[in-house]
Design a protein around this motif. Structure first.
Motif, short mmCIF file in Angstrom:
data_model
loop_
_atom_site.label_atom_id
_atom_site.label_comp_id
_atom_site.label_asym_id
_atom_site.label_seq_id
_atom_site.Cartn_x
_atom_site.Cartn_y
_atom_site.Cartn_z
N ASP A 140 -60.57 13.85 9.79
CA ASP A 140 -59.95 14.62 10.86
C ASP A 140 -60.55 14.64 12.37
N ASN A 141 -60.44 13.42 12.74
CA ASN A 141 -61.29 13.38 14.17
C ASN A 141 -60.59 11.93 14.81
N LEU A 142 -61.03 11.56 16.07
CA LEU A 142 -60.28 10.67 16.66
C LEU A 142 -60.40 9.23 15.90
N ASP A 143 -61.33 8.94 15.45
CA ASP A 143 -61.52 7.64 14.64
C ASP A 143 -60.35 7.71 13.37
N GLY A 144 -60.47 8.74 12.71
CA GLY A 144 -59.63 9.06 11.53
C GLY A 144 -58.15 8.89 11.88
N TRP A 145 -57.76 9.61 12.87
CA TRP A 145 -56.61 9.67 13.45
C TRP A 145 -56.00 8.20 14.01
N ILE A 146 -56.73 7.60 14.58
CA ILE A 146 -56.46 6.06 15.03
C ILE A 146 -56.25 5.20 13.73
N ARG A 147 -57.05 5.52 12.74
CA ARG A 147 -56.90 4.54 11.49
C ARG A 147 -55.80 5.01 10.91
#
Length: 202
Positions: free
Chosen positions: A98-105
């Motif tokens: 639940d962070n920017l990396d996870g949202w993009i993925r």
């Protein structure tokens, strides 16, 4: 008539516990059997080597059974957590941070299912420029804001654009990070060929 009684030597049967191929399920049962077999041996003459060996074996098997049960419980809990993490609403919930990396993925996984182009780097570059990675960012000064439809979210999308390019399988919420990315990339693909081709306000 006299009967000569010969001295009888009592031979105490020795109970042996054969241990081979212990399994998680069988260990407790074998331990219980071993303990039952040594219960009578713990009488006044229990100091015999055979009794000590049987007691030690029973204790060892009990310890093994306890450890096996604990391992089985831990494995069951780990398996349950793994299943829980793979559940959820939407596409891929629980699989991404639940962070920017996870949202993009997560967004890219949805995009792949709908043939929407956009690389990780291209999406992240535009997010950093548009919102600095804040999913609650709102532009309250540009022309859209003056019209009452401010740009919102990671990729600064206005509500009408979101409504038109929203992709099924993502939340119907303009500021939801994944929904915002996917809708913006869908719009960018339609207008610019890909979010990768966007280098300024779009």
């Amino acid at each position: 008539m006299r009967t000569t009684l010969s001295t009888l030597t009592a031979v105490r049967p020795t109970r042996r516990v054969a241990v081979s191929g212990l399994t998680v399920l069988g260990a407790a049962g074998i331990a219980a059997t071993a303990l039952t077999g040594t219960a009578h041996a713990a009488q006044p003459d229990a100091a015999s080597p055979a009794a000590h060996r049987a007691a030690a074996t029973a204790q060892h098997l009990t310890t093994q059974a306890t450890q096996a049960e604990q391992s089985a419980d831990k494995a069951a809990k780990d398996n349950s957590k793994s299943k829980d993490n793979s559940k959820g609403e939407g596409e891929g919930k629980g699989k991404y941070a639940d962070n920017l990396d996870g949202w993009i993925r997560e967004a890219r996984a949805v995009m792949a299912k709908h043939d929407i182009p956009g690389s990780y780097d291209g999406i992240k570059r535009n997010i950093i420029r548009e919102s600095a990675g804040d999913p609650d960012a709102v532009n309250d000064w540009d022309i859209n804001a003056q019209k009452g439809i401010p740009s919102k979210g990671l990729l600064q999308v206005i509500q009408p654009t979101f409504d038109q390019y929203h992709v099924k399988g993502t939340p119907d919420d303009l500021t939801d990070p994944v929904a915002n990315i996917v809708a913006a990339c869908n719009y960018a693909a339609d207008r610019y060929g890909s979010m990768d081709n966007v280098d300024s306000a779009y």
